[in-house]
Scaffold this motif. Structure first.
Motif, PDB file in Angstrom:
ATOM      1  N   THR A 682       0.823  -1.197   0.000  1.00 50.96           N
ATOM      2  CA  THR A 682       0.000   0.000   0.000  1.00 50.96           C
ATOM      3  C   THR A 682       0.864   1.257   0.000  1.00 50.96           C
ATOM      4  O   THR A 682       1.914   1.317   0.643  1.00 50.96           O
ATOM      5  N   ALA A 685      -4.465   5.307   0.437  1.00 51.40           N
ATOM      6  CA  ALA A 685      -5.811   4.778   0.178  1.00 51.40           C
ATOM      7  C   ALA A 685      -6.083   4.565  -1.293  1.00 51.40           C
ATOM      8  O   ALA A 685      -6.961   3.757  -1.658  1.00 51.40           O
ATOM      9  N   THR A 771      -4.705   0.643   1.288  1.00 56.10           N
ATOM     10  CA  THR A 771      -5.326   1.217   2.487  1.00 56.10           C
ATOM     11  C   THR A 771      -4.519   2.423   2.938  1.00 56.10           C
ATOM     12  O   THR A 771      -3.335   2.564   2.627  1.00 56.10           O
TER      13      THR A 771
END
Length: 875
Positions: A682, A685, A771
């Motif tokens: 990640t 987001a 995320t």
């Protein structure tokens, strides 16, 4: 290899390269031989006639006929007997077998002399192509007469990829194979042709480790698929899953090399060799039952004009000497060996890899093969597993010379100078586009060791193409061997592998006794290595290397740089004893320049294996000392290549007379091979960080850039980001932003581009939903500052927990007020999961001055807290 692919080191001698002419060495050799032609010489031409007498005016046609004529003349030579091979292709269905009768005599050689354009081929041309109805872009042709199987297809000198793709079902391992989540594979046209590939490597980011150790890539064929029951071929399956473990040492195999079974519940990374997977340009499939070849042409390929070659023969030259009747005094000059295959991995044995192309073979091989004293019925010596064969091979060959040759487009190891090889040479030759090991010397089976083999001034690159755990030069139990002045670059795993049998020190036993001594690896230029697998080195060596420091192995005056995978510049692994690592230039490795400390279990004194690490230019910065027999002395921290005396750098690699090899291009114009091992993390987001292994097979021009593409669960592309090759080399990352806030998880593929086009997409990454990253990483631990007068090496241990995102870099500050130093690169990524040590050199310091340095980890969430260390530079 094109000039522009050379590393910065080679630019120091670019003026010398400009004087070279491609193929000049081979052409000069041919001209010299012609000038000195003897009336006894023989002549061969693809347009010749085997009923002719083999004179210059009446050449014979085949190598076998030339050999038979030479036998009648070889017994009483008064000069070298040269067999002149005219330019062109000599197609073999069976190998050219040579034995003692084909040897030179009276101090003279039998010389097989080519022109540089003389090709010894095991290929069969595939012709008669036509479009496949209902499959746009797919073509097919009848398989050549007599071709029952092959693992390699080449179009205009460019290797094609066997059809491959993601495993289309979820697999649950059973005792005999798998239970699949659906019967998809059972509906394949020929399920038993398909092969599961288990790609290994360091478990970084969102990547699975599926093999038999980070240095392996085993393969096993499907035996049958009925409904959801998949039965795997034997003995490959058991040899890869039942390796004996010590009952009192959990997880430790009796082989002491890797796990006892395929990891990650035996899940395959991908599936290969199925018609249903034929979906990318450059992929092919041989339907053995229908006797038909299928191929999807790349952009610009015209099958009506293309030379399509299916590798058919498994050996091209087979030198069959024996202890009592060695084959000897033979030379091969100006020849190209191409289009040979190796079919064992397609059969029940598969490719149950141990290390460097050695495999476990035979029914219940897992239970006894090479396990010697450690199991009842174990075969000896310890670790005498099955070596990959060579497409050109000699056993018990004496004074066998290869010069100005090319080993390319081959399906096993390129050249094997095996058991009993003596006083032989390999020089001025090119090894590339080879499925497995490039050059193999000697063996590990306890028979007559190789001795006096000289490997000098060769260029080895762009390999292994299929068995990615292979190495450029593999040297077993040998004596008085020299590997010197070679250039080895763009390889998937280790560049040079020396020795064997040191693994027993893992359980406190001494290394396996062996006859090795007086071997040296010197003056080589090695770079861009370990570009696919992990746990290796530029020079990897293990086991007893001699009987004392005087006759032990010497690794000296090499320049080794730019490692990609997890490993060391010079990796002295288990049981490596009496090793000298001296005068080398070592930089840009992942967590050590020299790995040296192993306990010497030959006695109970608790000393280390005797090792000398002396006078190297490196970044590691370890202080001088004598650690129970491990002596470190006189090494110098380098802040840049300019710190190293220019003559040391210029002397490494090919000597001036051979540097024209770097100008030669082997094969037709081609785009790069696809990148591999795509992983994601990640980056917030709406973003992913993407890393991958670069294309070590760059094609006919250097890779200029990469493009990462993200896809949602429906297969729709939702993001794209390009990066230059130079930027990716620096960061090892691509940030793919602007992804939909919903619709994850996402998969990512990567393509590589050069001046000739774009590669096929890589296999996709595992799915991941990005995320938000809010938790900062903890501080690194164990910071150390290893100082010299004007430079210091900052070393630290990565944090084992990183919050809600992965470490993508470090920030270093120095108390002298300079700008913060941002640390990036592949070593940042591969050292973090297993907390391997990191280091960076800080230059521009003042003698006798105290400095405070901090280091902090960086993730998508930001920069975490720092670890601090203070030290004083030497005066």
């Amino acid at each position: 290899m094109p000039t522009h692919r050379r590393a910065a080191l080679v630019t120091l001698v670019s003026a010398l390269l400009a004087l070279g002419v491609p193929g000049a060495v081979a052409q000069a050799g041919a001209a010299s031989s012609d000038h000195l032609a003897s009336p006894a010489d023989l002549y061969v031409s693809p347009a010749g006639n085997d009923h002719a007498d083999g004179t210059a005016r009446h050449p014979v046609r085949t190598l076998e006929r030339a050999r038979d004529l030479a036998r009648t003349r070889a017994a009483h030579l008064t000069a070298d007997l040269t067999i002149h091979l005219a330019s062109g292709t000599y197609r073999l269905t069976d190998p050219l077998v040579l034995d003692a009768r084909d040897s030179g005599t009276g101090g003279h050689k039998v010389v097989w002399q080519g022109t540089g354009a003389t090709v010894v081929s095991g290929g069969r041309q595939v012709t008669g192509w036509s479009p496949v109805a209902g499959r746009p872009g797919l073509w097919s042709a009848p398989a050549p007469h007599g071709l029952t199987d092959t693992r390699q297809l080449y179009v205009d000198g460019v290797r094609a990829q066997r059809a491959r793709g993601a495993v289309p079902v979820t697999l649950t391992q059973t005792a005999t194979g798998y239970t699949a989540s659906s019967d998809t594979i059972a509906h394949f046209k020929r399920p038993s042709d398909a092969e599961f590939v288990y790609t290994s490597g360091e478990s970084l980011w969102n990547i699975e480790r599926n093999g038999l150790g980070q240095w392996t890539e085993p393969r096993c064929r499907i035996a049958s698929a009925e409904g959801t029951t998949i039965t795997m071929a034997q003995p490959c399956w058991d040899n890869s899953n039942k390796r004996v473990e010590f009952p009192d040492i959990p997880g430790r195999t009796v082989s002491m090399v890797g796990p006892g079974h395929l990891t990650n519940s035996g899940k395959a990374t991908y599936i290969e060799n199925a018609f249903e997977l034929l979906d990318q340009p450059g992929e092919w499939y041989l339907d053995r039952g229908a006797h038909r070849v299928y191929y999807m042409p790349r952009k610009g390929e015209n099958l009506a004009r293309a030379d399509v070659e299916a590798a058919a023969a498994e050996k091209l030259v087979d030198g069959r000497g024996t202890v009592d009747a060695p084959v000897h005094d033979i030379a091969f000059r100006g020849l190209r060996f191409s289009y040979a295959t190796w079919l064992t991995p397609s059969g029940p044995e598969g490719f149950s890899e141990i290390q460097a192309g050695y495999t476990v073979t035979g029914d219940k091989g897992w239970a006894t093969q090479g396990l010697c004293q450690y199991v009842e019925g174990g075969t000896c010596p310890f670790a005498s597993w099955t070596k990959m064969p060579g497409n050109v091979s000699f056993a018990h060959g004496q004074r066998i010379d290869f010069a100005d040759d090319v080993f390319a487009h081959l399906g096993a190891a390129g050249l094997d100078l095996g058991t009993g090889s003596e006083d032989s040479t390999v020089s001025g030759s090119i090894f590339t586009d080879i499925s497995g090991n490039g050059l193999q010397i000697g063996g590990v089976d306890g028979q007559t060791p190789a001795s006096g083999v000289q490997v000098t001034n060769n260029h080895l690159y762009g390999l292994p193409r299929e068995y990615h755990g292979g190495v450029a030069v593999l040297n077993g139990y040998t004596r008085h061997d020299t590997i010197a002045h070679n250039q080895i670059d763009h390889v998937g795993y280790s560049a040079v592998s020396m020795g064997w049998g040191g693994w027993p020190d893992k359980i406190g036993d001494p290394a396996t006794p062996n006859p090795s001594h007086d071997n040296e690896v010197r003056d080589n230029l090695i770079f861009d290595y370990m570009q696919m697998l992990d746990d290796g080195g530029g020079v990897y060596t293990q086991g007893l290397t001699g009987t004392s420091m005087a006759d032990g192995e010497k690794v000296t005056s090499n320049v080794i740089h730019d490692q990609w995978g997890l490993g060391k510049s010079v990796y002295t692994d288990n049981g490596c004893t009496y090793e000298t690592v001296q005068g080398n230039v070592l930089y840009h490795a992942s967590y050590a320049n020299v790995a040296s400390r192993h306990t010497d279990y030959r006695d109970g004194l608790g000393n280390n294996d005797p090792t000398l690490v002396k006078d190297n230019w490196w970044e590691e910065g370890t202080a001088d000392g004598d650690n129970k027999g491990l002596v470190t002395t006189g090494n110098k921290i380098m802040t840049a290549l300019s710190d190293v005396p220019a003559d040391i750098v210029a002397n490494a690699g090919l000597e001036p007379a051979h540097r024209a090899l770097l100008q030669r291009t082997i094969g037709g114009p081609s785009a790069p091979e696809a990148p591999s091992r795509v992983g994601t993390s990640t980056a917030g987001a709406d973003a992913l960080y993407v890393t991958f292994n670069p294309s070590f097979v760059e094609g006919s021009a250097p890779v200029t850039g990469y493009t990462a593409r993200a896809y949602d669960i429906t297969g729709k592309q939702v993001g794209e980001q390009a990066v230059t090759a130079a930027d990716f080399r620096r960061t090892a990352l691509v940030r793919l932003g602007g992804l939909p806030s919903s619709g994850g998880p996402f998969t990512v593929t990567v393509t590589a581009a050069n001046a000739y086009g774009t590669s096929a997409p890589s296999l996709a990454s595992l799915p991941l939903t990005p995320t938000a990253a809010t938790t900062l990483p903890p501080a690194p631990t164990s910071p150390k500052l290893r100082t010299r007068s004007t430079a210091a090496t900052l070393a630290w241990t990565p944090p084992t927990a990183t919050g809600d995102a992965k470490v993508i870099g470090y920030r270093v500050t120095v108390s002298d007020g300079r700008d913060p130093i941002d640390v990036a690169g592949r070593d940042v990524l591969v050292t973090q999961p297993s907390a391997k040590g990191m280091f960076r050199v800080i230059g521009g310091l003042k003698p006798g001055t105290t400095y405070t340095v901090t280091v902090a980890a960086v993730t998508a969430a930001g920069t975490g807290p720092s670890a601090t260390v203070t030290a004083t530079t030497t005066s």
